[in-house]
Design an enzyme around this catalytic site. Structure first.
Site, PDB file in Angstrom:
ATOM      1  N   GLY A  20       0.809  -1.219   0.000  1.00 15.71           N
ATOM      2  CA  GLY A  20       0.000   0.000   0.000  1.00 15.71           C
ATOM      3  C   GLY A  20       0.842   1.268   0.000  1.00 15.71           C
ATOM      4  O   GLY A  20       2.034   1.247  -0.303  1.00 15.71           O
ATOM      5  N   HIS A  48       3.929   1.287  -8.206  1.00 17.51           N
ATOM      6  CA  HIS A  48       2.851   0.291  -8.073  1.00 17.51           C
ATOM      7  C   HIS A  48       1.852   0.395  -9.228  1.00 17.51           C
ATOM      8  O   HIS A  48       1.385  -0.608  -9.768  1.00 17.51           O
ATOM      9  CB  HIS A  48       2.060   0.521  -6.776  1.00 17.51           C
ATOM     10  CG  HIS A  48       2.851   0.416  -5.512  1.00 17.51           C
ATOM     11  ND1 HIS A  48       3.096   1.510  -4.706  1.00 17.51           N
ATOM     12  CD2 HIS A  48       3.438  -0.642  -4.905  1.00 17.51           C
ATOM     13  CE1 HIS A  48       3.789   1.123  -3.648  1.00 17.51           C
ATOM     14  NE2 HIS A  48       4.016  -0.176  -3.741  1.00 17.51           N
TER      15      HIS A  48
END
Lengths: 284, 284
Positions: A32, A38
């Site tokens: 996260g 990402h």
């Protein structure tokens, strides 16, 4: 986009999608606090898979007792919005108690590749990574899993694991995404002070200069290593965890730069430990 | 019935069967030299599954350097005929080089449960078992896997592993099948001399007598243990590897027999090490 928090629902979702004709399932495992690195993995997965799952799980077993588990940055709401934008179908966000059964006692270990670099600096780290990634593979049953190039050792370790344990997944490693000044994107960058942030690109610059020296004919890894460390002296908040010139096959330090090598560094800027690397081949 | 020797064909076979409507895949992992115990697992699998796979693989990584890997009994032709008779659809019989990639470096470890009993007598044994069973689960993708009750510790270790690693398989443990004189069936029984074979049932008799003592009120595990060892003195070729009274949850020796316990023994008859066990609950 759905957010799923239990392993059972997650597996049901994947199997349901396959039953409805999804031929390829992609998994992007993350902790996260998403950044462009990402998202580049998620977009790649989107372009190659019918169902794209992103896991967001700050895995406690890969942090040492003295490490930054508690202070690791988290912002689920922002992550979910970003994942949705990048084309993710399902965010898998289990709690630690959902992920690890009471009395958890099973560990996946990759020997050899984990002896050096971050494996030496962070004892037990890769055992936590390989165990949780095995679990994520078992729950999400992906055909392809996407990892960032910044974590070069992690990718090699996971590829070895997938091969050795016959996990039916293709491990895909994507290029490191960088800030305009060259700093590799990392969730941990958010924890740098502005002075540290200003100095952090020195790591990548030092690696690029080392690459240049190898291009100019330098073959002695000790000279390269000393040059990188010397260059980092310009950044007063930097302290070296490691700088190594290692083989890309077994990650052991090389005696001489004869073929492709990995220049890998872990540097603390203040309290924040950052890593980066370059794959370098000497000219023929 | 098919015999398959490569992992790729094996996985294709299972996925093909699923595509053709096989809802449940059963796996019976064995090291071959089949006996009625293995066949009882195969028949149970046949009654519960649409596709029944039996693996026959003498796994080198679960044998110690001083152990009986080379002399472990093998007879593939006989095994294939017996598996066919028992209703097996596919025998998976890979070579060691097919099963383990060059440079294999990844191990699955279950901590705690492997500290005692066979884990203590055979260092590294369970690491080999859990690693190969993980690989077989990954290749055969079974919904159910069948194990014999004689290997009580193995079953508990594999159940823990499957839970911890989220392996989507139900681990089913079936009752030990015995010869008419009580000796637990084992491929290793074939290696007993006729004198050793005549003495080997002493192990089960001693365990049954211990069960009787617990039924009569004995609660001290040291008394039980001494009685089993004493009873084995009747068998001159027997030498005790271990006799233990352990908890069924963590396999640690108990101080007092208050609830269900596992009476577990490993006894050498000549050069052949045999194991057996009984689950015993004291009366209320």
């Amino acid at each position: 986009m759905r957010v799923i928090t239990t392993k059972t629902e997650m597996r049901d979702q994947v199997r349901g999608a396959r039953g409805s004709g999804a031929a390829a399932v992609g998994l992007v495992p993350t902790m996260g606090y998403l950044h462009e690195g990402h998202l580049s993995l998620a977009r790649r997965a989107r372009s190659e898979c019918d169902l794209v799952v992103m896991s967001i799980f700050v895995n406690p077993t890969q942090f040492g007792a003295q490490e930054d588990l508690e202070s690791y940055p988290r912002d689920l709401e922002r992550d979910v919005a970003m994942a949705d934008q990048a084309g993710v179908d399902v965010v898998f966000h289990p709690s630690a108690t959902e992920m690890y059964a009471p009395g958890h006692a099973t560990w996946v270990d990759v020997e050899g590749l984990t002896d050096h670099l971050c494996g030496a600096s962070r004892p037990g780290h890769f055992r936590g990574v390989t165990t949780v990634v095995s679990k994520l593979f078992a729950v999400c049953e992906p055909d392809r899993a996407y990892f960032g190039g910044k974590d070069a050792q992690q990718s090699l370790v996971i590829r070895r694991m997938a091969l050795d344990l016959d996990q039916a997944v293709e491990v895909i490693v994507c290029a490191t995404v960088r800030e305009p000044d060259g700093l590799a994107m990392s969730s941990r960058n958010a924890r740098l002070t502005s002075a540290e942030r200003a100095q952090a690109p020195a790591m990548y610059r030092a690696l690029l200069e080392a690459e240049g020296s190898i291009g100019d004919g330098e073959r002695d890894p000790h000279v390269i290593r000393a040059a990188v460390i010397g260059r980092l002296a310009d950044a007063p908040s930097a302290s070296v965890d490691y700088v190594e010139v290692v083989s890309t096959s077994d990650l052991r330090p090389v005696d001489r730069i004869d073929g492709e090598v990995l220049l890998a560094a872990a540097i603390r800027f203040g309290a924040t430990r950052l890593i980066d690397n370059l794959l370098v081949s000497p000219p023929d």
